[in-house]
Design a protein around this motif. Structure first.
Motif, short mmCIF file in Angstrom:
data_model
loop_
_atom_site.label_atom_id
_atom_site.label_comp_id
_atom_site.label_asym_id
_atom_site.label_seq_id
_atom_site.Cartn_x
_atom_site.Cartn_y
_atom_site.Cartn_z
N ASP A 283 0.93 -1.24 -0.11
CA ASP A 283 0.12 -0.15 -0.05
C ASP A 283 0.61 1.05 0.13
OD1 ASP A 283 -2.25 -1.65 -0.20
OD2 ASP A 283 -2.77 -1.47 2.10
N THR A 284 2.06 1.14 0.79
CA THR A 284 2.96 2.25 0.74
C THR A 284 3.48 2.60 -0.58
OG1 THR A 284 3.32 1.88 3.06
CG2 THR A 284 4.84 3.33 1.91
N GLU A 285 3.95 1.56 -1.20
CA GLU A 285 4.68 1.63 -2.52
C GLU A 285 3.71 2.17 -3.35
OE1 GLU A 285 7.98 -1.92 -2.49
OE2 GLU A 285 6.16 -2.70 -2.86
N LEU A 286 2.32 1.78 -3.51
CA LEU A 286 1.53 2.17 -4.54
C LEU A 286 0.91 3.58 -4.30
CD1 LEU A 286 -0.53 1.54 -6.59
CD2 LEU A 286 -2.21 0.66 -4.93
N ALA A 287 0.93 3.98 -2.99
CA ALA A 287 0.55 5.42 -2.60
C ALA A 287 1.85 6.34 -2.93
CB ALA A 287 0.54 5.57 -1.05
N ASP A 288 3.18 5.84 -2.96
CA ASP A 288 4.22 6.43 -3.42
C ASP A 288 4.17 6.74 -4.91
OD1 ASP A 288 5.10 6.84 -0.65
OD2 ASP A 288 6.63 5.41 -0.74
N GLN B 64 -7.84 11.32 -11.43
CA GLN B 64 -8.25 10.77 -10.14
C GLN B 64 -9.22 9.28 -10.49
OE1 GLN B 64 -11.57 12.83 -8.28
NE2 GLN B 64 -11.46 11.67 -6.46
N ASP B 65 -9.86 9.34 -11.82
CA ASP B 65 -10.35 8.01 -12.23
C ASP B 65 -9.43 6.88 -12.66
OD1 ASP B 65 -12.79 9.20 -11.91
OD2 ASP B 65 -13.13 9.44 -14.07
N SER B 66 -8.12 7.47 -13.31
CA SER B 66 -7.16 6.60 -13.77
C SER B 66 -6.40 6.21 -12.35
CB SER B 66 -5.96 7.37 -14.37
OG SER B 66 -6.81 7.82 -15.51
N MET B 67 -6.31 6.86 -11.46
CA MET B 67 -5.78 6.31 -10.18
C MET B 67 -6.64 5.63 -9.42
SD MET B 67 -3.88 9.61 -8.53
CE MET B 67 -2.29 10.31 -9.15
N ILE B 68 -7.97 5.56 -9.35
CA ILE B 68 -8.74 4.88 -8.71
C ILE B 68 -9.03 3.42 -9.59
CG2 ILE B 68 -11.28 4.24 -8.50
CD1 ILE B 68 -11.35 7.34 -7.81
N LYS B 69 -8.85 3.43 -10.87
CA LYS B 69 -8.79 2.16 -11.74
C LYS B 69 -7.60 1.25 -11.28
CE LYS B 69 -11.71 3.97 -15.33
NZ LYS B 69 -11.44 4.52 -16.71
N THR C 54 6.98 -2.73 -10.61
CA THR C 54 7.69 -2.30 -12.02
C THR C 54 6.60 -2.31 -12.84
OG1 THR C 54 8.07 -4.77 -12.06
CG2 THR C 54 9.84 -3.66 -11.12
N GLU C 55 5.63 -3.09 -12.90
CA GLU C 55 4.59 -3.06 -13.92
C GLU C 55 3.75 -1.71 -13.73
OE1 GLU C 55 2.16 -6.66 -14.24
OE2 GLU C 55 4.22 -7.86 -14.20
N LEU C 56 3.52 -1.15 -12.65
CA LEU C 56 2.65 -0.04 -12.40
C LEU C 56 2.60 1.22 -13.21
CD1 LEU C 56 2.23 0.09 -8.56
CD2 LEU C 56 0.61 -1.21 -10.40
N ILE D 49 -3.92 3.05 -18.69
CA ILE D 49 -5.20 3.46 -18.22
C ILE D 49 -5.42 4.84 -18.14
CG2 ILE D 49 -6.56 3.79 -15.68
CD1 ILE D 49 -4.81 1.03 -14.88
N LEU D 50 -4.63 5.61 -18.03
CA LEU D 50 -4.64 7.05 -18.31
C LEU D 50 -4.92 7.56 -19.93
CD1 LEU D 50 -4.36 10.02 -16.97
CD2 LEU D 50 -1.96 10.21 -17.75
N SER D 51 -4.42 6.68 -20.79
CA SER D 51 -4.93 6.91 -21.94
C SER D 51 -6.20 6.74 -22.43
CB SER D 51 -3.93 6.10 -23.04
OG SER D 51 -2.62 6.77 -22.81
#
Length: 188
Positions: free
Chosen positions: A4-9, A37-42, A53-55, A62-64
């Motif tokens: 969760d910390t790595e994802l938040a960072d 915001q929608d991209s981050m939620i998805k 490494t895949e994020l 997702i953003l595109s």
């Protein structure tokens, strides 16, 4: 699997560039914020179990896709609802701060003159307007390659096209930017 910390960072580090990229596409600050915001939620809801490494590539894809979805929704809304006041209004975005100028501007004020700071701001505004004037695919390829610093293969994966197409779009974008900026008196 990213913690969760790595994802938040990751999301904290990606948000400003993602906003700028979305803003270049939609030219609407509120729309760009919604897209990011929608991209981050998805990303968090569907791909939190992926390795760190895949994020970056997943998030860019997702953003595109979210930008494309935004355009589809806008097209549908405009087809169904037309407000006559919007047709006559001239919307300008004077409150938008340049990302690069805003970062650390307070720190640099003591070390540079007002004239050099203003010159830098004006140069960035010229560059920003030139990037926004690029055709959609050229702008997307350019931003992914040089703003997000993705390589050709990663950019092709995000854009859903071949590596040759990415190279062509980037080359044309650079030529167009070079011509536009040199016409405005800016030299590389």
């Amino acid at each position: 699997m990213a913690s969760d910390t790595e994802l938040a960072d990751f999301l904290k580090n990606a948000e400003k560039k993602a906003f700028k990229r979305a803003y270049y596409h939609v030219r609407d600050e509120e729309g760009a914020l919604d897209i990011v915001q929608d991209s981050m939620i998805k990303l968090c809801s569907s791909y939190a179990d992926k390795p760190l490494t895949e994020l970056p590539l997943l998030f860019q894809r997702i953003l595109s896709n979210t930008v494309l979805d935004w355009f589809r929704r806008q097209k549908t809304r405009k087809a169904l609802f037309t407000n006559m006041n919007e047709i006559d209004s001239d919307e300008t975005d004077s409150g938008f701060d340049l990302l690069e100028v805003a970062n650390g501007a307070e720190d640099n004020l003591a070390t540079q003159s007002a004239e050099s700071w203003l010159g830098r701001v004006q140069t960035l505004e010229h560059i920003e307007s030139a990037v926004m004037a690029l055709p959609t695919r050229q702008r997307e390829a350019f931003l992914l390659r040089y703003w997000e610093e993705l390589d050709v293969a990663e950019t092709a994966a995000v854009m859903g096209c071949t590596e040759g197409s990415v190279k062509t779009h980037c080359s044309r974008a650079i030529q167009a930017l070079s011509k536009t900026l040199s016409d405005q008196g800016l030299k590389p």
